[in-house]
Motif scaffolding. Structure first.
Motif, mmCIF file in Angstrom:
data_model
loop_
_atom_site.group_PDB
_atom_site.id
_atom_site.type_symbol
_atom_site.label_atom_id
_atom_site.label_comp_id
_atom_site.label_asym_id
_atom_site.label_seq_id
_atom_site.Cartn_x
_atom_site.Cartn_y
_atom_site.Cartn_z
ATOM 1 N N PRO A 133 -43.436 19.363 -53.213
ATOM 2 C CA PRO A 133 -43.183 20.573 -52.415
ATOM 3 C C PRO A 133 -43.162 21.821 -53.289
ATOM 4 O O PRO A 133 -42.718 21.755 -54.434
ATOM 5 C CB PRO A 133 -41.808 20.303 -51.795
ATOM 6 C CG PRO A 133 -41.148 19.334 -52.708
ATOM 7 C CD PRO A 133 -42.231 18.531 -53.372
ATOM 8 N N ILE A 135 -42.459 26.318 -53.081
ATOM 9 C CA ILE A 135 -42.037 27.455 -52.274
ATOM 10 C C ILE A 135 -42.842 28.663 -52.709
ATOM 11 O O ILE A 135 -43.012 28.911 -53.914
ATOM 12 C CB ILE A 135 -40.508 27.695 -52.382
ATOM 13 C CG1 ILE A 135 -40.069 28.811 -51.440
ATOM 14 C CG2 ILE A 135 -40.072 27.934 -53.812
ATOM 15 C CD1 ILE A 135 -38.562 28.883 -51.225
ATOM 16 N N ARG A 139 -41.289 32.877 -49.503
ATOM 17 C CA ARG A 139 -40.306 31.827 -49.195
ATOM 18 C C ARG A 139 -40.861 30.780 -48.244
ATOM 19 O O ARG A 139 -40.109 30.069 -47.590
ATOM 20 C CB ARG A 139 -39.007 32.422 -48.588
ATOM 21 C CG ARG A 139 -38.303 33.412 -49.485
ATOM 22 C CD ARG A 139 -37.673 32.694 -50.674
ATOM 23 N NE ARG A 139 -36.817 33.602 -51.454
ATOM 24 C CZ ARG A 139 -37.255 34.321 -52.470
ATOM 25 N NH1 ARG A 139 -38.514 34.228 -52.852
ATOM 26 N NH2 ARG A 139 -36.438 35.121 -53.139
ATOM 27 N N GLU A 140 -42.169 30.730 -48.101
ATOM 28 C CA GLU A 140 -42.734 29.706 -47.232
ATOM 29 C C GLU A 140 -42.879 28.406 -47.999
ATOM 30 O O GLU A 140 -43.136 28.389 -49.201
ATOM 31 C CB GLU A 140 -44.081 30.160 -46.624
ATOM 32 C CG GLU A 140 -45.274 30.147 -47.555
ATOM 33 C CD GLU A 140 -45.302 31.330 -48.534
ATOM 34 O OE1 GLU A 140 -44.324 32.107 -48.566
ATOM 35 O OE2 GLU A 140 -46.301 31.464 -49.263
ATOM 36 N N ARG A 141 -42.693 27.320 -47.284
ATOM 37 C CA ARG A 141 -42.741 26.014 -47.905
ATOM 38 C C ARG A 141 -44.149 25.450 -47.788
ATOM 39 O O ARG A 141 -44.819 25.604 -46.769
ATOM 40 C CB ARG A 141 -41.764 25.087 -47.173
ATOM 41 C CG ARG A 141 -41.489 23.786 -47.894
ATOM 42 C CD ARG A 141 -40.591 22.924 -47.003
ATOM 43 N NE ARG A 141 -40.208 21.685 -47.658
ATOM 44 C CZ ARG A 141 -41.034 20.677 -47.876
ATOM 45 N NH1 ARG A 141 -42.293 20.768 -47.496
ATOM 46 N NH2 ARG A 141 -40.605 19.584 -48.484
ATOM 47 N N TRP A 143 -47.179 22.667 -50.154
ATOM 48 C CA TRP A 143 -47.367 21.565 -51.083
ATOM 49 C C TRP A 143 -48.210 22.013 -52.262
ATOM 50 O O TRP A 143 -49.017 22.933 -52.130
ATOM 51 C CB TRP A 143 -48.075 20.398 -50.381
ATOM 52 C CG TRP A 143 -47.341 19.882 -49.184
ATOM 53 C CD1 TRP A 143 -47.716 20.055 -47.873
ATOM 54 C CD2 TRP A 143 -46.120 19.117 -49.163
ATOM 55 N NE1 TRP A 143 -46.806 19.447 -47.044
ATOM 56 C CE2 TRP A 143 -45.812 18.856 -47.806
ATOM 57 C CE3 TRP A 143 -45.270 18.632 -50.153
ATOM 58 C CZ2 TRP A 143 -44.693 18.132 -47.414
ATOM 59 C CZ3 TRP A 143 -44.146 17.909 -49.759
ATOM 60 C CH2 TRP A 143 -43.868 17.661 -48.413
#
Ligand SMILES: [Zn+2]
Length: 212
Positions: A133, A135, A139-141, A143
């Motif tokens: 993962p 970021i 602040r978006e998550r 891969w």
């Protein structure tokens, strides 16, 4: 709410409907656990299919030569475990999973169809590193890309281990529709979900009840 999420499927009769499998490993069965629905015929198919899942893969997926066989073997194991959890292993007409290479697993399995072999397949796939993962600046998550085939299969296998080793295993269901073998995790509060989709098998049952 189950019609608002999940995957868009096309039934044998051409009807399009949304189906929410409830969890990643059961969603993976939609890649063609049983004939005639096989969607993973070559490695590129796995790379194209992985981004459709609830994992939210939005970048490239790279697939190695062994990944396709591993994917189909993992999927077959999850199918058998899910059928068993759903109490559907004795139900007439429940298809056997597509497996590659063809089943040479007559030894070492018990009569009910849940097998030590299947658990070994889960454990082997889960032992590979999962997707990493990240970021982003906003602040978006997301891969770390590319996601590899073995990372993807590891995520699926880890989800399957979580599912089949815990209380949610009792919430695995097979759709109660006639000749519908879609398997899902019932995440509804009362635990009374019976249908793959209200707009598919739920509706058919309503019509049938009205007619009789
Ligand atoms: Zn159904």
């Amino acid at each position: 709410m189950e019609d608002a999420s999940g995957m868009l499927l096309t039934g044998g009769d051409g009807q399009r409907f949304r189906f929410d499998a409830g969890t990643l490993c059961l969603e993976f069965l939609l890649s063609g656990a049983v004939e005639p629905w096989e969607l993973l015929r070559e490695p590129a198919d796995l790379a194209a299919w992985a981004p459709l899942t609830r994992l939210g893969i939005e970048g490239p997926v790279t697939v190695g030569p062994g990944d396709l066989t591993a994917a189909r073997r993992l999927r077959a194991a999850i199918w058998r475990l899910a059928v068993r959890s759903a109490g559907a292993e004795g139900v007439p007409g429940v298809p056997a999973p597509i497996e590659d290479p063809p089943a040479d697993r007559a030894l070492g399995r018990d009569a009910a169809g849940g097998t030590e072999d299947d658990l070994r397949v889960l454990n082997a796939a889960a032992s590979a590193p999962p997707p990493v993962p990240v970021i982003g600046a906003g602040r978006e998550r997301g891969w770390a890309y590319p996601v590899t085939g073995s990372q993807f299969l590891s995520a699926v296998a880890r989800d399957a281990i979580d599912l089949f080793s815990g209380p949610r295993a009792g919430r695995v269901r097979m759709c109660a529709g006639v000749n519908c073998h879609l398997i899902f995790l019932d995440t509804s509060r009362p635990g009374a979900r019976r249908w793959c989709s209200m707009s598919r098998c739920g509706n058919r049952q309503k019509l049938r009840t009205r007619r009789s």
